[in-house]
Every structure is written in C-alpha cells, then in structure tokens.
Design an enzyme around this catalytic site. Structure first.
Site, PDB file in Angstrom:
ATOM      1  N   ASP A  13     -69.223  53.244  73.954  1.00 19.83           N
ATOM      2  CA  ASP A  13     -69.971  54.222  74.750  1.00 19.83           C
ATOM      3  C   ASP A  13     -71.478  54.009  74.719  1.00 19.83           C
ATOM      4  O   ASP A  13     -72.266  54.958  74.800  1.00 19.83           O
ATOM      5  CB  ASP A  13     -69.637  55.660  74.288  1.00 19.83           C
ATOM      6  CG  ASP A  13     -68.151  55.944  74.374  1.00 19.83           C
ATOM      7  OD1 ASP A  13     -67.522  55.439  75.319  1.00 19.83           O
ATOM      8  OD2 ASP A  13     -67.631  56.650  73.492  1.00 19.83           O
ATOM      9  N   LYS A  16     -72.175  50.477  78.644  1.00 23.98           N
ATOM     10  CA  LYS A  16     -71.741  49.184  79.225  1.00 23.98           C
ATOM     11  C   LYS A  16     -71.503  49.301  80.727  1.00 23.98           C
ATOM     12  O   LYS A  16     -71.818  48.382  81.482  1.00 23.98           O
ATOM     13  CB  LYS A  16     -70.455  48.699  78.520  1.00 23.98           C
ATOM     14  CG  LYS A  16     -70.668  48.416  77.038  1.00 23.98           C
ATOM     15  CD  LYS A  16     -69.370  48.063  76.341  1.00 23.98           C
ATOM     16  CE  LYS A  16     -68.392  49.201  76.257  1.00 23.98           C
ATOM     17  NZ  LYS A  16     -68.776  50.315  75.361  1.00 23.98           N
ATOM     18  N   GLY A  40     -63.876  54.006  78.858  1.00 21.67           N
ATOM     19  CA  GLY A  40     -64.363  54.914  79.897  1.00 21.67           C
ATOM     20  C   GLY A  40     -65.791  54.515  80.182  1.00 21.67           C
ATOM     21  O   GLY A  40     -66.669  54.725  79.364  1.00 21.67           O
ATOM     22  N   HIS A  41     -66.008  53.861  81.308  1.00 25.88           N
ATOM     23  CA  HIS A  41     -67.337  53.329  81.628  1.00 25.88           C
ATOM     24  C   HIS A  41     -67.918  54.122  82.794  1.00 25.88           C
ATOM     25  O   HIS A  41     -67.352  54.156  83.880  1.00 25.88           O
ATOM     26  CB  HIS A  41     -67.236  51.843  81.973  1.00 25.88           C
ATOM     27  CG  HIS A  41     -66.816  51.007  80.801  1.00 25.88           C
ATOM     28  ND1 HIS A  41     -66.702  49.648  80.841  1.00 25.88           N
ATOM     29  CD2 HIS A  41     -66.508  51.354  79.524  1.00 25.88           C
ATOM     30  CE1 HIS A  41     -66.333  49.206  79.654  1.00 25.88           C
ATOM     31  NE2 HIS A  41     -66.194  50.220  78.843  1.00 25.88           N
ATOM     32  N   GLN A 223     -65.186  48.967  74.465  1.00 26.60           N
ATOM     33  CA  GLN A 223     -65.379  49.369  73.060  1.00 26.60           C
ATOM     34  C   GLN A 223     -66.666  48.724  72.508  1.00 26.60           C
ATOM     35  O   GLN A 223     -67.631  48.595  73.238  1.00 26.60           O
ATOM     36  CB  GLN A 223     -64.155  49.021  72.200  1.00 26.60           C
ATOM     37  CG  GLN A 223     -62.930  49.878  72.509  1.00 26.60           C
ATOM     38  CD  GLN A 223     -62.124  49.398  73.691  1.00 26.60           C
ATOM     39  OE1 GLN A 223     -61.764  48.240  73.781  1.00 26.60           O
ATOM     40  NE2 GLN A 223     -61.825  50.279  74.622  1.00 26.60           N
ATOM     41  N   LYS A 330     -80.427  54.919  76.171  1.00 29.49           N
ATOM     42  CA  LYS A 330     -80.581  56.348  75.888  1.00 29.49           C
ATOM     43  C   LYS A 330     -81.806  56.657  75.014  1.00 29.49           C
ATOM     44  O   LYS A 330     -81.762  57.585  74.187  1.00 29.49           O
ATOM     45  CB  LYS A 330     -79.294  56.911  75.270  1.00 29.49           C
ATOM     46  CG  LYS A 330     -78.081  56.739  76.203  1.00 29.49           C
ATOM     47  CD  LYS A 330     -76.833  57.427  75.717  1.00 29.49           C
ATOM     48  CE  LYS A 330     -76.616  58.752  76.381  1.00 29.49           C
ATOM     49  NZ  LYS A 330     -75.244  59.271  76.294  1.00 29.49           N
TER      50      LYS A 330
HETATM   51  P1  GDP Z   1     -69.684  52.829  78.081  1.00 30.60           P
HETATM   52  O1  GDP Z   1     -68.315  53.156  77.621  1.00 30.60           O
HETATM   53  O2  GDP Z   1     -70.376  51.869  77.165  1.00 30.60           O
HETATM   54  O3  GDP Z   1     -69.735  52.363  79.511  1.00 30.60           O
HETATM   55  O4  GDP Z   1     -70.520  54.178  78.011  1.00 30.60           O
HETATM   56  P2  GDP Z   1     -70.035  55.617  78.557  1.00 30.60           P
HETATM   57  O5  GDP Z   1     -70.122  55.615  80.033  1.00 30.60           O
HETATM   58  O6  GDP Z   1     -68.746  56.014  77.933  1.00 30.60           O
HETATM   59  O7  GDP Z   1     -71.119  56.572  77.893  1.00 30.60           O
HETATM   60  C1  GDP Z   1     -72.472  56.434  78.164  1.00 30.60           C
HETATM   61  C2  GDP Z   1     -72.985  57.752  78.753  1.00 30.60           C
HETATM   62  O8  GDP Z   1     -74.408  57.771  78.706  1.00 30.60           O
HETATM   63  C3  GDP Z   1     -72.626  57.930  80.205  1.00 30.60           C
HETATM   64  O9  GDP Z   1     -72.464  59.288  80.460  1.00 30.60           O
HETATM   65  C4  GDP Z   1     -73.858  57.391  80.935  1.00 30.60           C
HETATM   66  O10 GDP Z   1     -74.023  57.963  82.232  1.00 30.60           O
HETATM   67  C5  GDP Z   1     -74.960  57.841  80.015  1.00 30.60           C
HETATM   68  N1  GDP Z   1     -76.150  56.985  79.968  1.00 30.60           N
HETATM   69  C6  GDP Z   1     -76.214  55.623  80.064  1.00 30.60           C
HETATM   70  N2  GDP Z   1     -77.488  55.195  79.849  1.00 30.60           N
HETATM   71  C7  GDP Z   1     -78.224  56.308  79.605  1.00 30.60           C
HETATM   72  C8  GDP Z   1     -79.604  56.524  79.263  1.00 30.60           C
HETATM   73  O11 GDP Z   1     -80.400  55.609  79.128  1.00 30.60           O
HETATM   74  N3  GDP Z   1     -79.981  57.817  79.062  1.00 30.60           N
HETATM   75  C9  GDP Z   1     -79.135  58.878  79.178  1.00 30.60           C
HETATM   76  N4  GDP Z   1     -79.602  60.099  78.953  1.00 30.60           N
HETATM   77  N5  GDP Z   1     -77.825  58.696  79.484  1.00 30.60           N
HETATM   78  C10 GDP Z   1     -77.373  57.433  79.677  1.00 30.60           C
HETATM   79  P1  IMO Z   2     -65.648  52.275  75.739  1.00 28.66           P
HETATM   80  O1  IMO Z   2     -65.264  50.989  76.406  1.00 28.66           O
HETATM   81  C1  IMO Z   2     -65.484  54.725  72.131  1.00 28.66           C
HETATM   82  C2  IMO Z   2     -61.876  54.374  69.682  1.00 28.66           C
HETATM   83  C3  IMO Z   2     -60.957  55.577  69.592  1.00 28.66           C
HETATM   84  C4  IMO Z   2     -60.399  55.375  68.197  1.00 28.66           C
HETATM   85  C5  IMO Z   2     -60.248  53.859  68.102  1.00 28.66           C
HETATM   86  C6  IMO Z   2     -58.867  53.333  68.429  1.00 28.66           C
HETATM   87  O2  IMO Z   2     -65.734  53.436  76.672  1.00 28.66           O
HETATM   88  O3  IMO Z   2     -66.855  52.098  74.874  1.00 28.66           O
HETATM   89  P2  IMO Z   2     -57.461  53.061  70.668  1.00 28.66           P
HETATM   90  O4  IMO Z   2     -57.033  54.087  71.684  1.00 28.66           O
HETATM   91  O5  IMO Z   2     -58.305  51.967  71.229  1.00 28.66           O
HETATM   92  O6  IMO Z   2     -56.316  52.545  69.854  1.00 28.66           O
HETATM   93  O7  IMO Z   2     -58.395  53.890  69.640  1.00 28.66           O
HETATM   94  O8  IMO Z   2     -61.180  53.326  69.039  1.00 28.66           O
HETATM   95  N1  IMO Z   2     -62.174  53.923  71.055  1.00 28.66           N
HETATM   96  C7  IMO Z   2     -63.349  54.102  71.674  1.00 28.66           C
HETATM   97  N2  IMO Z   2     -64.450  54.755  71.281  1.00 28.66           N
HETATM   98  N3  IMO Z   2     -65.478  54.088  73.309  1.00 28.66           N
HETATM   99  C8  IMO Z   2     -64.387  53.384  73.710  1.00 28.66           C
HETATM  100  O9  IMO Z   2     -64.374  52.614  74.818  1.00 28.66           O
HETATM  101  C9  IMO Z   2     -63.233  53.412  72.898  1.00 28.66           C
HETATM  102  N4  IMO Z   2     -62.002  52.876  72.995  1.00 28.66           N
HETATM  103  C10 IMO Z   2     -61.371  53.169  71.860  1.00 28.66           C
HETATM  104  O10 IMO Z   2     -61.676  56.783  69.702  1.00 28.66           O
HETATM  105  O11 IMO Z   2     -61.363  55.757  67.236  1.00 28.66           O
HETATM  106 MG    MG Z   3     -67.137  54.822  77.220  1.00 30.98          MG
END
Ligand code: GDP
Ligand code: IMO
Ligand code: MG
Length: 427
Positions: A13, A16, A40-41, A223, A330
């Site tokens: 998270d 990416k 979840g991207h 991840q 962030k």
């Molecule tokens: P990913 O799994 O690595 O793609 O990241 P996620 O999408 O799960 O979580 C990142 C969250 O931070 C999302 O809600 C983005 O919209 C948000 N985000 C990304 N870059 C920034 C930033 O620079 N500042 C803030 N405030 N939010 C950001």
């Molecule tokens: P993105 O791509 C954050 C965590 C789960 C759990 C562990 C194992 O959005 O960054 P799994 O379902 O993969 O067997 O769970 O990994 N986990 C993540 N945490 N971002 C993710 O994906 C994750 N995918 C799995 O919360 O701790």
């Molecule tokens: Mg994510």
C-alpha cells in the site's frame, strides 16, 4: 528507460497503483508478475477513483497493453468483474493479456484460506482471505490448475476432480466444513473460460519481444518487500515474491532485461494484518496518521497500523529488493506533526541493530532508536517542485535518502497523478 520494476519497499500500500499509472502514460506494456486480488491499487484521475486488484494500473491508457503474468494467481470471477467495472466506467479493458501459465484460484482455495486463518487463532496472519496462500500451495505442490487447463476440458475435469477430492477431505475432516462439488465448479469455470479465451496468450514471449523491440515495459509489483515469502517477516507475509526477483520468474524474462527498480516508500510506515512492526504507534500520533493518510485497506477495508519511518527496514528492502531509486510517497501526511521521527536502529537485549535482524524475535521485542527532525507544519499538497518544498521538508527527504543509501527520485504529496514531482538526482 525501457524496463522498470515498481515495487513496494514496505508492507504494501505504498502507492504502487498511483506511480505505475503515472509511468504508464509513456509505456507500451504494464505487467503484473505476482500475487492476485489480495492487491488493491488505487488510481485517482480527476474526480474518479479506481481500485484495481488484478488488471494492471496502466489499463486506462489506450497505448498500454496490460498483462497478467505467469507468476500471478488469478480468480477468474474477480477478473471478469473487474473488466466489467472498467467497461461500465468507460475504460476499455479488452487489450489485456493473460498468461496461459498463471494459476487459478478455485473456490476451495478461498474457503481453505478462511478456515485456516480461523484455525490459527491468535497466530493468524490476517490474510485477505482471497485464497492466495492455498492457490500458491497447490502450485508448488504441483497440483495447481493453470489457465491453459481451462481450454482442455477433459484434463481440466480430471485435475479438478483430484484437487476437489483432496480439498474436501481436508475441509470436512479437519475443518468440519461442507464439501465442494467438482461438477459444479467445472461448469462455473468452463463458463469463465469462454469469456477469457481471447485474452489468453504466451505472455512471456510477448513481454520479451516488447523489450527486444525497444519499447517500454513497467513491471507492477503487488504487496511489498517485507511481505515477500523469502525475504519478508515470515510467516506474516504473502505467498509470493514481490521483490524484483519475482518480476523475472513471474513474467519469464532475464535479469539483464531490467533497467531500473523503483522502490516505493511512504514517508511513514503502514501495515495491514498481523506480524511485527517495530515503529508501530498505538498513540494519538498513529491515530492521526490513519486519519490524515486515509489508512484503510483498499481490498478488505481494514484499518492499517501506522508508525514512524523505519530506515533499518527501508535499507533492507533496498538491498534485497534490488532497488536502484526510491519514490517517497504521502509526504503530505506528515505536515501536521511538529516533530518527526525516523528509526535508525533497534535496541534489543542491550544489543544495537543497524541492519535488519536475521532473528525474527528481535523485531518483536526491540525498541526503535529514533532520530528526531523538525516538522514543516505547513500544507505541501500544492507543491510541484523540489525547490518549493519547505526547507524542513527538504531536510527530511535528504535524511531519508542518506539513510536508505539510494537516491530518492520522486516525491508524492497527494493521491492525484499530478501531485508528484521529481527530485534532481545526485550528479
Ligand atoms: P498500492 O497498493 O501500493 O497501490 O497502494 P494503495 O492504493 O493500496 O494505497 C495508497 C493510498 O494512498 C491510496 O488511497 C492512494 O490514493 C493514496 N495516495 C497515494 N499517494 C499519495 C500521496 O502522496 N499522498 C496522499 N495523501 N495519498 C496518496
Ligand atoms: P498491495 O498490492 C498490504 C497482507 C495481508 C496479510 C498478508 C498475507 O495493495 O500493496 P494474503 O492474502 O496475501 O495471503 O495475506 O499480506 N497483504 C497486503 N497488505 N497490501 C497488499 O497488497 C497486501 N496483500 C496482502 O494483509 O497480512
Ligand atoms: Mg494496496
């Protein structure tokens, strides 16, 4: 740069989706190489927010061919739902390619994931319950079912029958659950097969050829390094290799095909699920990070645990992830805090650790050694150039860069694609 791997340098998270989407503007191919719909991207475009779990984040651009590589585990139901969601929102997902060697997540994988977690009790991993672990387990036990099996119904039914027989024994005898019916699953999955057929391809050949043609490929990690099954905080990890090594095995290219590895780190740390987290804050500062950063899981909606940036873990992620440069994400979330802390070491049983400890137990009982820096306490969400960052923010970024031992090339100050700027690289 023709081939760039984008990986999370923390526990996932990191942003990416945002950065892949940004780089994809000028890319030809974006390929996912591991994981499945545990990812979840998020991408934010104007008023629109998309949360993608399987289809690569470049899908919104017509110039990009999105690819799901052989290293992924694919739940076809989720994939089709995601395609429909995109189509309903005016994005054409029809160009995407799916590796015929990717493994399928089956209904019994999802069930096993959920019941195993319950069984583990307080030892549970806190998985996303999407069947990821059980699907990889079958892959490595060589009883998995691959995308290509869907197109040979006799073989598919044979493999499925054997797999269901075993899964049912485990589910009924160990976990006291109802059994699955192989014929029902076969009907369901053969239905998906017809709808996915036009996308199935030899993606290893396609990606290789794209690189040979001098075109641009982005490898979108899911991840993060600390969730890597080999290098992460095992057993509190996912069941694949998010590190850059995974980009090779998960797509079928060689190490010399990669030009750069862009690691993503938040300016603090978040983690969802259980497992050690040395800099975790269970006070009002951690609470404020959750609130300001909107730290709730994209997939499961779970609250993410938050804490100060951990440069020991970051340096480790840079090393084992083969990261050549970092994007600092962030940074805006830290604007409210008058004092910022960065962990530069851990103290455990009187011993100081400056490298990520090889013994897992140290991560549980250590005290982080912190260095304090002055916060900038002004809104930076509108900043679009390195020079326009407040001096204290520049100092913070430069200190992170020094501790990580790799250049920070990009800084992100908001969810929007535009809320990003480059930092000049050292000569
Ligand atoms: P990913 O799994 O690595 O793609 O990241 P996620 O999408 O799960 O979580 C990142 C969250 O931070 C999302 O809600 C983005 O919209 C948000 N985000 C990304 N870059 C920034 C930033 O620079 N500042 C803030 N405030 N939010 C950001
Ligand atoms: P993105 O791509 C954050 C965590 C789960 C759990 C562990 C194992 O959005 O960054 P799994 O379902 O993969 O067997 O769970 O990994 N986990 C993540 N945490 N971002 C993710 O994906 C994750 N995918 C799995 O919360 O701790
Ligand atoms: Mg994510």
């Amino acid at each position: 740069m023709p081939a760039t791997v984008v990986i999370g340098a923390q526990w996932g998270d990191e942003g990416k989706g945002k950065i892949t989407n940004l780089l994809a503007q000028e890319a030809d191919v974006v390929v996912r190489y591991q994981g499945g719909n545990n990812a979840g991207h998020t991408i934010v475009i104007g008023e629109n927010t998309f949360a993608l779990s399987l289809i690569p984040s470049g899908v919104i651009y017509p110039n990009v061919t999105p690819v799901i590589g052989n290293g992924c585990v694919v739940d076809p139901k989720v994939l089709l739902a995601e395609m429909k969601m995109l189509a309903d929102r005016g994005i054409d997902p029809s160009r995407f390619k799916l590796s015929s060697n990717a493994h399928l997540i089956m209904p019994y994988h999802r069930k096993l994931d959920a019941v195993k977690e319950r069984y583990l009790g307080r030892m549970q991993i806190g998985t996303t319950k999407r069947g990821i672990g059980p699907a990889y387990l079958d892959k490595y036990a060589r009883v998995g079912i691959r995308v290509q099996d869907l197109y040979d119904p006799r073989i598919f039914r044979d493999k499925l029958e054997a797999a269901v027989k075993e899964a049912n024994k485990i589910l009924t005898k160990i976990y006291n659950q109802l059994p699955f019916e192989a014929s029902e699953i076969a009907e369901e999955y053969l239905g998906y097969a017809a709808r996915l057929e036009e996308h199935v391809d030899d993606t290893a050949l396609f990606v290789w050829q794209t690189i040979r043609d001098g075109k641009t490929v982005i490898f979108e990690g899911a991840q993060g390094v600390l969730l890597d099954v080999d290098h992460g905080t095992y057993p509190f990890v996912t069941s694949s290799n998010p590190t850059s090594g995974g980009a090779l095995t998960g797509t079928g290219i060689g190490p010399r095909d990669i030009d750069r590895v862009l690691g993503l780190t938040k300016a603090y740390v978040s983690r969802v699920g259980t497992g050690p987290f040395p800099t975790e804050l269970s006070d009002e500062v951690g609470e404020a990070m959750v609130r300001i950063g909107g730290e709730y899981g994209t997939v499961t909606g779970r609250r993410r645990r938050c804490g100060w940036l951990d440069s020991v873990a970051l340096r480790y992620a840079v090393r084992v992830g083969g990261i050549t440069e970092l994007a600092l994400m962030k940074l805006d979330v830290l604007s409210e805090f008058p004092t910022l802390r960065i962990a530069t070491g851990y103290l455990s049983d009187g011993i100081e650790y400056h490298e990520f400890p090889r013994q897992h137990r140290v991560l549980y009982n250590c005290e982080p050694i912190y260095e304090d820096l002055k916060g900038w306490t002004t809104d930076i969400t509108a900043v679009r150039a390195w020079e326009d960052l407040p001096a204290d923010a520049r100092t913070y970024v430069e200190r992170v860069e020094e501790l990580a031992r790799v250049p920070i090339s990009m800084i992100s100050v908001g969810p929007q694609r535009s809320a990003t700027f480059t930092k000049r690289l050292p000569e």
